[in-house]
Structures are given as C-alpha cells and as structure tokens.
Scaffold this active site. Structure first.
Site, PDB file in Angstrom:
ATOM      1  CE  LYS A  22      -3.791  -0.406   2.457  1.00 40.18           C
ATOM      2  NZ  LYS A  22      -4.398  -0.626   3.783  1.00 40.18           N
ATOM      3  NE  ARG A  91      -5.346   3.502   3.910  1.00 39.13           N
ATOM      4  CZ  ARG A  91      -5.364   3.768   2.606  1.00 39.13           C
ATOM      5  NH1 ARG A  91      -4.734   4.834   2.124  1.00 39.13           N
ATOM      6  NH2 ARG A  91      -5.986   2.956   1.786  1.00 39.13           N
ATOM      7  N   GLY A 100      -8.656  -7.252   4.077  1.00 34.27           N
ATOM      8  CA  GLY A 100      -9.533  -7.417   5.232  1.00 34.27           C
ATOM      9  C   GLY A 100      -8.877  -8.076   6.433  1.00 34.27           C
ATOM     10  CG  MET A 102      -3.245  -7.202   9.208  1.00 37.09           C
ATOM     11  SD  MET A 102      -1.522  -6.930   9.084  1.00 37.09           S
ATOM     12  CE  MET A 102      -1.432  -6.315   7.429  1.00 37.09           C
ATOM     13  NE  ARG A 335      -5.413  -4.541  -3.900  1.00 34.25           N
ATOM     14  CZ  ARG A 335      -6.049  -4.632  -2.753  1.00 34.25           C
ATOM     15  NH1 ARG A 335      -5.391  -4.626  -1.620  1.00 34.25           N
ATOM     16  NH2 ARG A 335      -7.352  -4.726  -2.726  1.00 34.25           N
ATOM     17  CG  HIS A 451     -14.784  -9.501   3.904  1.00 23.83           C
ATOM     18  ND1 HIS A 451     -15.141 -10.794   4.202  1.00 23.83           N
ATOM     19  CD2 HIS A 451     -13.561  -9.323   4.449  1.00 23.83           C
ATOM     20  CE1 HIS A 451     -14.188 -11.363   4.917  1.00 23.83           C
ATOM     21  NE2 HIS A 451     -13.213 -10.480   5.087  1.00 23.83           N
ATOM     22  CB  SER A 789      14.226 -40.918 -12.589  1.00 20.76           C
ATOM     23  OG  SER A 789      12.979 -40.338 -12.303  1.00 20.76           O
ATOM     24  CB  CYS A 857       9.562 -39.947 -11.573  1.00 19.25           C
ATOM     25  SG  CYS A 857      10.494 -40.961 -10.414  1.00 19.25           S
ATOM     26  CE1 TYR A 877      11.762 -37.631 -16.447  1.00 22.26           C
ATOM     27  CE2 TYR A 877      13.858 -37.692 -17.630  1.00 22.26           C
ATOM     28  CZ  TYR A 877      12.946 -38.280 -16.763  1.00 22.26           C
ATOM     29  OH  TYR A 877      13.209 -39.504 -16.204  1.00 22.26           O
TER      30      TYR A 877
HETATM   31  P1  ADP Z   1      -7.730  -2.159   3.654  1.00 28.61           P
HETATM   32  O1  ADP Z   1      -6.291  -2.476   3.548  1.00 28.61           O
HETATM   33  O2  ADP Z   1      -8.512  -3.111   4.481  1.00 28.61           O
HETATM   34  O3  ADP Z   1      -8.333  -1.853   2.316  1.00 28.61           O
HETATM   35  P2  ADP Z   1      -7.450   0.675   4.061  1.00 28.61           P
HETATM   36  O4  ADP Z   1      -6.246   1.102   4.803  1.00 28.61           O
HETATM   37  O5  ADP Z   1      -7.342   0.766   2.584  1.00 28.61           O
HETATM   38  O6  ADP Z   1      -7.840  -0.797   4.511  1.00 28.61           O
HETATM   39  O7  ADP Z   1      -8.616   1.560   4.607  1.00 28.61           O
HETATM   40  C1  ADP Z   1      -9.947   1.183   4.816  1.00 28.61           C
HETATM   41  C2  ADP Z   1     -10.893   2.171   4.148  1.00 28.61           C
HETATM   42  O8  ADP Z   1     -10.691   3.482   4.613  1.00 28.61           O
HETATM   43  C3  ADP Z   1     -10.712   2.193   2.649  1.00 28.61           C
HETATM   44  O9  ADP Z   1     -11.958   2.304   2.047  1.00 28.61           O
HETATM   45  C4  ADP Z   1      -9.923   3.450   2.441  1.00 28.61           C
HETATM   46  O10 ADP Z   1     -10.158   3.990   1.178  1.00 28.61           O
HETATM   47  C5  ADP Z   1     -10.437   4.367   3.537  1.00 28.61           C
HETATM   48  N1  ADP Z   1      -9.411   5.332   3.931  1.00 28.61           N
HETATM   49  C6  ADP Z   1      -8.182   5.042   4.374  1.00 28.61           C
HETATM   50  N2  ADP Z   1      -7.475   6.160   4.590  1.00 28.61           N
HETATM   51  C7  ADP Z   1      -8.290   7.204   4.290  1.00 28.61           C
HETATM   52  C8  ADP Z   1      -8.127   8.619   4.298  1.00 28.61           C
HETATM   53  N3  ADP Z   1      -6.972   9.198   4.663  1.00 28.61           N
HETATM   54  N4  ADP Z   1      -9.168   9.369   3.926  1.00 28.61           N
HETATM   55  C9  ADP Z   1     -10.338   8.801   3.566  1.00 28.61           C
HETATM   56  N5  ADP Z   1     -10.558   7.475   3.523  1.00 28.61           N
HETATM   57  C10 ADP Z   1      -9.545   6.674   3.889  1.00 28.61           C
HETATM   58 MG    MG Z   2      -7.846  -0.633   1.058  1.00 26.88          MG
END
Ligand code: ADP
Ligand code: MG
Ligand code: MG
Length: 905
Positions: A22, A91, A100, A102, A335, A451, A789, A857, A877
């Site tokens: 990220k 984040r 989902g 962490m 990503r 999710h 083999s 094998c 192989y």
């Molecule tokens: P995940 O890795 O589970 O996607 P994120 O870190 O991306 O978690 O964040 C969860 C939600 O919060 C996402 O929808 C993200 O876009 C939103 N979000 C994260 N940081 C900000 C921010 N600075 N301003 C507005 N929304 C945010």
């Molecule tokens: Mg996210």
C-alpha cells in the site's frame, strides 16, 4: 542508522519489502502526480524490530514527529487543532496484500475540542459528530480491543429510538449523544477514558496496526497464501479526506478491467456520502461507475484519467480506492489487482495485443494454479435445474453443497467430510475460517468488491454475492426466496461464473479448456458456448503454446497403464517418466506372485515366472505402442513383497481357528505355509525394509522376469515397425554395487533376447535416486546408470526421516503452526535439504557422465514451485500425473522466462 519513516514523496513501487504494498504504491502515485492526500510510511523494518524486541525503537517516535510536522506544514493544519484540524488515517499495509486481514483507523486527531473545529470548518455539524463516533468505534474495536458489537448495538438502539432506517437518518444531536454513549462504553470496558490527546491516539493506533500482523486471522490467511510470518507490516499515516460531506462527496472502488472476466472497460462501485469501508462492507447498495458519471461527470473524468494512467504505468490491471470530497477526487490506494483464473489469461493476451507487454511477460502473468482451476468441471446447462436467484458472479467455479449459516458450523461439517456452502448476508473477517472450509460462499448483499468477493477470489473459492432476492436470516438459519424457505443442511448449487443459484444438486460437465487440451483448438472453438469461452480458449492456447516454445524442461507423465499413457500423451506428455509395474501383479495375477514368493524349489519358482512372463510382456507392448517414439521409463518392482500376500493378523486367526476346530487337509496345510511366509516377510518398518533393488537381488528371477518382458516387448514392437524407447529403472539403490549386480544381469538378458529375436535393442538402464546415499555417491552411480530419475517422495521421507503416512496428519498442522515448516515438504520440494541433495547428484552425475539424462518422477514434478527449482538445477525433464501435465508445461515455460512479469500475488 536505519531510516524508519518515509514521506510519500520519498518512496516508489519497487519498495514493497520496506514500505509494504500500500505504501509503495501510494508513493508511486504521488510520484506520478496523481492526487494522493499527503502522508508518510513507517517501515516494515520498524514492525520487525517491534516484534522481536517488544517495543518500538526510540527513533521511530522522533521520526514520526518530524514527518508529522512536515505534513502539518504542507497542508497548513495541525493534528487535533481546535480550529481547522488535520485528521489522519492509520492504515496497515504489508508486502503482499491481505485484504480485510488487518486494521485501519480513520479520523485520528478528533477529540472533544477538535470536533467543534471540524464542525465549524466543514460547516456541517452532523458530519463532525459522525466522524467522531466512527473514530471512537473503530479505535475502540481495533486499538482498545473492545467487542465491536457493543458499539453496533448502541448505534442500533439509537436508530430504533429515533425511528431511523439508516445511519444517515440520524442528526447531529443524535450523533453527539451517541459519542457520549460510545465514550461510556470505552470507560466501562477498559477502565480509562477515550484518549483525547491526538498524538497518543496516533501512537496507540500505530502499535495496534503492528499488533494486528499477528492476529489469528492474519496468521491463518498467511499460512494459506504461503506468506512468511516474519515480513511484518508497514503503517501508512494519511491525511483524511471525506467522502461523507454530503451528496457531492462519496467513496468508491474500481478496476481498470473486469477482475472476474477480464473484459476491458471500467468496473467499480461508488457510494455517495460515505466514508471508508462503507463500500466494501456492503452496508448500502452501491452505484455503478456509469451512474457515478451521471452524478459527477468532472470527478468521473478525473478518475477515468487516473485509471488509464495507472494501467499504462503498471502495464496491468489495477484496482483502486478513491474518495470524492466536495467534488474533488482523491486517490487512496492502488495495486495490481487480484483476478480470477479466466481473467488472468484473457488480460495477459489482451495486453499483448495492446502492445503493453510481450508474450514472455504474458506467460509470467498467469500461473499453473490458475490453469488447473480452469480445468475444473462446470455446471451442465442442459441439465434440468431449478434456478432460485441470480446474484453477482464474484469468483468462478461450480460448487454444490449443504447450506450453512455460520463459520463454526461450516468448519465442523467440513471436518466431517461434508461439502458446505456458507450463506451470509455479507461476510466479515470473522467468517474467514468458514470461508476456507466451504466449497462456496454466497451472500445476499454487497458487490464485486465486497469482503466476500475479494477474499473468495483470493482463495480461489467459488463465490456469488449480492443475491438480493434471497432473504438470508442467519439467526433463524433460513433463506427465504419468494415463498420458498431453505434451511440449514439443504443442498444448493452456485455458479461463480454466472452468479446463478440453483436448488439441489446440478450435474457438471467438463470445462472448455479441458476440451481444448484433449481435442485441440479448432474443436474447442467450434463447441464453445459463447464468445467469452472462445476468447478464453484462445488465450490459454496462445500462452500454453508460447510456454511450450520457450521451456527447456521436457514434461513427462507418470503412467502405469496404456490408458493413462494415452491420456498423458494427449495432454502433451513427451514421454513416461515413471511406469510403475507393481499393479501388474495384482488381481488375478496375485496367485502367481504368491506362488513365486512361496516357492521352495527352483522348478516351482520357474513355473510361476514362466506364467507371469507373457502377461507382463503384453502390458509393456500396449504401453510402448501408446508411447511410440517417446521415452518410456519402466521401473522394476518396488514395494515390499508382503503387500502381495494376505494380512498377517487375518492369516494367524484363520490358522488358529482351523487348529482349534481340528480341521485338516490340503487347504489347511497351504494356509500354514502361507502364514509362515507372511511371518517371515513381516517387517517392522517396510518402507526401509526388503524392497526395490534389494528384492531384485534377494529374490532370484524376479527382476530378470521383468527385464526379459521389457526386452521382448520392445523386440515385438520393433518387428511390428514401431519405435519403442523403453528404459529400465532400478528403484531404491543406495550403493553402486547394487546397480552393478542388476545391470550385469540385465545386459545378459538383453543380449540374449536381441540374439533370439534377431533385433538390435537399445534399452538404457538407470537409477532412481531416492536415498540420500545415492545422491551423495552420484559420481559412482553415474558410472553405471545412463540416467537418473529423482524419486523425491522417498528422498523427502529418507532425508527428513518422515514416514509420510504417519506424519502428515499427525503433526504437520502443528509444525506449520509453530513455523517449523511453512509448507509440507511432500508438496513443495524442500530446497535447502532435499533440494541440495538433488543439486549434488546433478552436478556429480553430469561430471561423471556428461550425457546422463536427468529427471524427476516424484509428485513434486507437478508442483509449480518445485518445477521452478528443477529448472534452476538443470534437470532435463519433470514427470507428473497426466492431469498435471498442462500445468507443468506452463510452469516450465514460466521458469524459463522468470523475472520478467509483475508480482500479482
Ligand atoms: P484495507 O487495507 O482493508 O483496504 P485501508 O487502509 O485501505 O484498509 O482503509 C480502509 C478504508 O478506509 C478504505 O476504504 C480506504 O479507502 C479508507 N481510507 C483510508 N485512509 C483514508 C483517508 N486518509 N481518507 C479517507 N478514507 C480513507
Ligand atoms: Mg484498502
Ligand atoms: Mg520410491
């Protein structure tokens, strides 16, 4: 000294190890000039130090202060200010995305004072209090470990009292009151006040993210995805932007191509007046991007441009999180997106046609696992079916199973061997265990980015989401569809490629990709049901053909019968790497082998052998005919002989009973002899006992019979105008002397048959390398063996001292859990131990005999990761089960071009 904190402007996309996926991609978008809210990243290294020492390095706090000040100066606001406060999100973000798994906390910096400032600045009191209650809720749950239901119930109660249908119906006063209630919950649950100091909030949130790396669900996910436990996560601190500032604001998720089909175009969901996870949680129904365009053409145009920019830059499908704050677009995440197997093949070839990547890169973008997924059967559209509803196709596959409504039942039933389909309104991270146990996941809410959809796609589990016609009542354990009620345990079928949900069992038909593999491109295209299918078949053909063109490894198959050999050849096998001969002694032939084992006199033994010879020869003629022109490696009999005799206990009981009843006669006498033989052959540890080459040396005439049968079969094929390429493989040799003994015997027989049949026979003789001693004395072994083999199953057993049948279920789960092994060495070759033995044998074998042919094998021959290893060490192989041959062809090709594509994990 290590640098622990990076501004977004300092990093780039290639720093995923240090900055997490990220963070690296936020930095990359910043570099590209896309509108990313400013922020900074605390490195994975800080997390690793935190995990080993239990405390954050002191420098981290200092560097965070510096970065925070730079951030405050850049945006002209300060964290938690009374007037126009800076708020941030904290984040998580590891090297590999773990959707989902962490935690993220939004709105850090709000407190009793700054909430007033926010209200004034935004001119929206309701928004300010809503943001504050969200902070306490998220912070309470993820940082302070308070049961999330406590907050949810308080919210529901408030809605009930006010007669509000949705959160958005609550007004500023309601929310202010809710904040008080939330604060009380915090006080009651933790014995302390909700922290008012913004910096304390920030520091606590940062450690909470580091801690979330080690939650049970995160560990479970990593085990499944084979992500190492010691990588750690980075933390991203990002200036908050607000999608919940009214109808000209909103938040969304989008893909630059359809991640489930691979079709070009813009795909996504948008939720007006919402923040953060509202979209993913499927709480309200979302708008399509087309509707978003109508609502806010300017922001949509900006988004469109950013999408194109990113796809061009990454040269791959990107997935994106964005937010619109009062008409201004902000990019929050991107990503290289996860995708289904079909989408992976389609997108890879599309990108080739668009001249964005080469065919080599396209090959790197798909995996053997994806190909094998495409080979799964699909529902038969001709069969009589009862369609219940159609939801959104979120992750392909055809799953039939019993309905369950919760994770615990899903796991319990699956453990009993039942196929279950987990049905929920929507899923959340607590459902992970059930999702893993289920053959399919079905939800009534949420979109393609919910999710359930994201996690199921990641796991390759069939999934249908957003089937709104279904009224799912988890408490009552029932689904209502119109007047129909479906309860727990009833069977349904879900189609993750179409979104269809059927009542009861639905028969399946083979996949078009299998048809292509078996019948060829033209037939498959002619039979394809629609354009999508044609596209897919063509994409698979192009990439697989390219793999065949670039790979160095040949792909052979393990096949014991003419039928298997036939199938293997159709699927592209270039030979048989392992033809086991033991099954040729079962069934009706068992009596003959019994007679051979029990024989006391030469004459008896010879009679038994003479009866076996024509049968064995006929087997080999069939196989050599199927494999005409291709190498066919026949392994001499390997398992301990007692496997051909009756069971010891059974025999003892039988004889004892006869004695007690005073029975006599020929039958009883024969049983006694048999019992004596069984007792004689009984071994405490048969795996390491009298088997393989040891049998060949100890039991006169046994190997000779097989060698003669091979020679005579080859001679027969030659006379019939065929091109037999039989090879004889000696199992379980540990010493070169064993090879010498068998080889001398074999050469005599070959010469004899040659002379008798009047044909010239070239039948190479080689060794299966499956004991450490064989590998360690490879130079000597190669003096006698024309090929090696690697029998990596036994080599793994004997290198680790594991008896596979005993250890896999007994303690491998614990070993994986405790980190002794990350994956079973029987599944993926253990590079550093078993792999090292292979490497030694390859090097020394080649040095001693430069033209030696080297293959594998064991089952590892069909495992993608192991195939890459075998490519690296320079084998000629790999041999695997016929069904795995296409996968092995693809992976062998990928191994040849490896290092070119992007990491799509
Ligand atoms: P995940 O890795 O589970 O996607 P994120 O870190 O991306 O978690 O964040 C969860 C939600 O919060 C996402 O929808 C993200 O876009 C939103 N979000 C994260 N940081 C900000 C921010 N600075 N301003 C507005 N929304 C945010
Ligand atoms: Mg996210
Ligand atoms: Mg073996």
């Amino acid at each position: 000294m290590a640098k622990y904190v990076y501004d977004f402007s300092e990093g780039n996309k290639d720093q995923k190890d240090l900055l997490g996926g990220k963070g690296a991609n936020l930095a990359e978008m910043t570099r590209l000039g896309l509108p990313v809210p400013p922020g900074f990243i605390i490195t994975t290294e800080a997390c690793r130090e935190y995990m080993t020492s239990g405390a954050l390095p002191a420098e981290v706090r200092v560097e965070v202060t510096m970065a925070l000040r730079r951030l405050e100066d850049a945006v002209g606001r300060s964290l938690g200010d009374f007037h126009d406060p800076l708020l941030v999100s904290v984040r998580s973000g590891a090297k590999f995305s773990m959707p989902g798994m962490m935690d993220t906390v939004l709105n850090i910096g709000l407190n009793d004072a700054s909430v007033q400032g926010l209200a004034k600045f935004s001119d929206d009191e309701r928004f300010a209090w809503d943001s504050y209650r969200r902070l306490i809720q998220m912070f309470g749950k993820t940082v302070l470990d308070i049961d999330g239901d406590k907050f949810a119930h308080a919210l529901d109660a408030m809605k009930h009292v006010r007669g509000a249908a949705a959160d958005t119906d609550l007004n500023a006063k309601d929310l202010e009151e809710l904040v008080e209630q939330f604060k009380t919950i915090v006080r009651d649950e933790t014995g302390r006040e909700f922290p008012q100091h913004p910096r304390e909030q920030l520091d606590l949130a940062i450690t909470a993210v580091f801690n979330s790396w080690n939650t049970d669900r995160a560990r479970l996910y990593r085990r499944r995805e084979r992500i190492p436990n010691d990588l750690g996560t980075a933390v991203n601190v990002v200036t908050m932007v607000f999608g919940n500032l009214g109808s000209d604001s909103g938040t969304g998720v989008c893909f630059t191509r359809d991640p489930s089909t691979g079709m070009t175009g813009d795909y996504g969901d948008y939720l007006p007046n919402a923040q953060g996870e509202d979209v993913v949680a499927g709480i309200r129904n979302t708008l399509s991007l087309a509707d978003f365009e109508k609502l806010d053409p300017t922001s949509f145009a900006d988004l469109r441009q950013a999408m194109r920019r990113l796809e061009t830059h990454y040269r791959d499908l990107c997935d994106i999180e964005f937010t619109v704050e009062r008409g201004k677009l902000w990019m929050l995440q991107t990503r290289v997106g996860k995708r289904t197997a079909a989408a992976a093949f389609r997108i890879a070839t599309q990108l080739v046609d668009e001249h964005l990547i080469t065919l080599d890169e396209a090959l790197e973008r798909v995996t053997g696992a994806q190909l094998s997924k495409l080979m799964f059967p699909q529902f038969d559209s001709e069969a009589k079916r009862t369609l219940l509803a159609t939801g959104m196709a979120a992750s392909p596959g055809a799953a039939v199973g019993q309905v369950v409504f919760d994770s615990v039942t899903a796991q319990a039933w699956a453990a009993e061997g039942k196929a279950v389909i987990l049905v929920r309104r929507e899923t959340n991270p607590d459902d992970l265990g059930g999702m893993i146990a289920a053959v399919g996941v079905l939800t009534s809410r949420g979109g393609k980015t919910s999710h359930a959809a994201v996690v199921a796609r990641g796991m390759g589990t069939t999934c249908v989401v957003g089937a709104e016609k279904l009224d799912v009542n988890v408490k009552a354990k029932e689904i209502k569809v119109g007047k129909r009620v479906i309860g727990e345990g009833e069977v349904i079928a879900i189609d993750g490629s179409t979104g269809d949900i059927f009542l009861g069992d639905v028969p399946v038909v083979p996949s078009p990709v299998v048809e292509y593999l078996e019948e060829g491109l033209e037939v498959a295209l002619a039979h394809a049901a629609d354009e999508d299918t044609r596209d897919l078949v063509e994409a698979v053909d192009r990439i697989l053909t390219h793999a065949d063109g670039v790979r160095r490894l040949r792909v052979h198959a393990n096949a014991d019968t003419a039928e298997d050999a036939h199938r293997a050849r159709i699927w592209g096998a270039q030979g048989i790497g392992l033809c086991r001969t033991e099954h040729m002694f079962l069934g009706e032939r068992r009596v003959l082998i019994e007679r051979l084992i029990l024989a006391n006199e030469d004459a008896e033994r010879e009679a038994a052998l003479a009866a076996l010879l024509p049968l064995q020869r006929a087997d080999f003629i069939d196989i050599l005919e199927q494999m005409d022109g291709l190498p066919t490696t026949i392994r001499l009999i390997d398992p301990p002989l007692h496997e051909f005799l009756p069971d010891l206990t059974e025999m003892s009981v039988k004889v004892a009973l006869a004695a007690e009843r005073g029975e006599t006669g020929a039958d009883v006498e024969r049983d006694k002899v048999m019992l004596a033989a069984v007792q004689r052959m009984h071994e405490a540890n048969p795996m390491l006992g009298l088997r393989g080459v040891r049998l060949g040396i100890v039991v006169p005439g046994l190997f000779a019979l097989q060698i003669r049968a091979v020679a005579e079969a080859a001679a027969q094929r030659l006379r019939d105008g065929g091109k037999p390429h039989a090879e004889i493989m000696i199992p379980l040799a540990a010493s070169v002397m064993e090879l010498h003994l068998i080889r001398d015997e074999a050469e005599e027989i070959l010469a004899e048959v040659s002379a008798a049949e009047g044909v010239e026979l070239h039948i190479p003789i080689g060794a299966m390398i499956e004991l450490p001693r064989a590998a360690l004395t490879a130079d000597r072994m190669a003096g006698v063996a024309e090929f090696f083999s690697f029998g990596t199953n036994d080599l793994t057993q004997t290198t680790w001292g594991f008896s596979r049948d005993d250890v896999e279920s007994a303690f491998f789960p614990e070993y994986t859990e405790r980190g002794v092994i990350s994956v079973s060495p029987f599944e993926t070759v253990d590079r550093s131990g078993v792999g090292r033995l292979v490497r030694i044998a390859v090097e020394e074998g080649r040095a001693a005999r430069p033209d030696i042919v080297l293959g594998v094998c064991g089952e590892h021959g069909g495992d993608p990761e192991s195939i890459h290893f075998f490519h690296e060490v320079g084998l000629d192989y790999v041999s695997c089960s016929p069904f795995r041959v296409p996968v092995a062809r693809l992976e062998a090709g990928r191994a040849s071009v490896s290092g070119l594509g992007s990491d799509t994990r």
